[in-house]
Design a protein around this motif. Structure first.
Motif, PDB file in Angstrom:
ATOM      1  N   GLY A  98       0.775  -1.232   0.000  1.00 54.10           N
ATOM      2  CA  GLY A  98       0.000   0.000   0.000  1.00 54.10           C
ATOM      3  C   GLY A  98       0.807   1.283   0.000  1.00 54.10           C
ATOM      4  N   PHE A  99       2.103   1.187  -0.241  1.00 55.85           N
ATOM      5  CA  PHE A  99       2.935   2.392  -0.269  1.00 55.85           C
ATOM      6  C   PHE A  99       2.962   3.048  -1.637  1.00 55.85           C
ATOM      7  N   LEU A 100       2.781   2.272  -2.693  1.00 57.56           N
ATOM      8  CA  LEU A 100       2.812   2.787  -4.057  1.00 57.56           C
ATOM      9  C   LEU A 100       1.574   2.324  -4.816  1.00 57.56           C
ATOM     10  N   THR A 101       1.212   3.092  -5.829  1.00 58.17           N
ATOM     11  CA  THR A 101       0.208   2.635  -6.786  1.00 58.17           C
ATOM     12  C   THR A 101       0.905   2.501  -8.130  1.00 58.17           C
ATOM     13  N   ARG A 102       0.350   1.663  -8.991  1.00 59.15           N
ATOM     14  CA  ARG A 102       0.960   1.383 -10.292  1.00 59.15           C
ATOM     15  C   ARG A 102      -0.019   1.713 -11.395  1.00 59.15           C
ATOM     16  N   SER A 103       0.479   2.371 -12.438  1.00 55.35           N
ATOM     17  CA  SER A 103      -0.321   2.600 -13.641  1.00 55.35           C
ATOM     18  C   SER A 103       0.553   2.278 -14.842  1.00 55.35           C
ATOM     19  N   LYS A 104      -0.068   1.758 -15.868  1.00 52.72           N
ATOM     20  CA  LYS A 104       0.679   1.361 -17.068  1.00 52.72           C
ATOM     21  C   LYS A 104       0.424   2.380 -18.172  1.00 52.72           C
ATOM     22  N   ARG A 105       1.496   2.815 -18.799  1.00 55.94           N
ATOM     23  CA  ARG A 105       1.420   3.733 -19.934  1.00 55.94           C
ATOM     24  C   ARG A 105       2.288   3.159 -21.035  1.00 55.94           C
TER      25      ARG A 105
END
Length: 116
Positions: free
Chosen positions: A86-93
């Motif tokens: 829960g420290f980072l969120t991930r998004s794909k580009r």
């Protein structure tokens, strides 16, 4: 099976009372230990600090490989652990993954350790 403390909801109270006020229950200690294990690695701490210091507290995985001197799969593994905790969120580009620091995630952990 490992349980991860949800540190993403910064509006919710901490998972447990600060350590200096009252003892943790066994379940609270297990949850906190799992979360802190995600931070108990020098590479993960460096990755968190790099992401936090980046513009908008966001960094591409491609920009995180060289500073820590590890291979892309190893860096991705560490980022996966930080994301699951829960420290980072991930998004794909396109073909790259971008990681963003969850606002307040580190504050929630620190509040457990500090008397208020």
């Amino acid at each position: 099976m490992t349980t991860i403390v949800d540190v993403t909801d910064v509006t919710a109270g901490a998972c447990c009372a600060p350590l200096v006020r009252e003892p943790l229950t066994a379940a609270e200690a297990d949850q906190l230990a799992t979360t802190m294990k995600a931070l108990a690695d020098p590479t993960r701490l460096r990755l968190l600090s790099i992401v936090a210091a980046s513009e908008d507290s966001e960094a591409c995985v491609c920009d995180l490989i060289e500073p820590v001197g590890l291979s892309q799969p190893t860096v991705s593994h560490h980022l996966k652990i930080l994301t699951a905790a829960g420290f980072l969120t991930r998004s794909k580009r396109g073909t790259w993954a971008y990681f963003t620091l969850v606002p307040g995630a580190l504050d929630r952990v620190s509040k457990l350790l500090v008397a208020s």
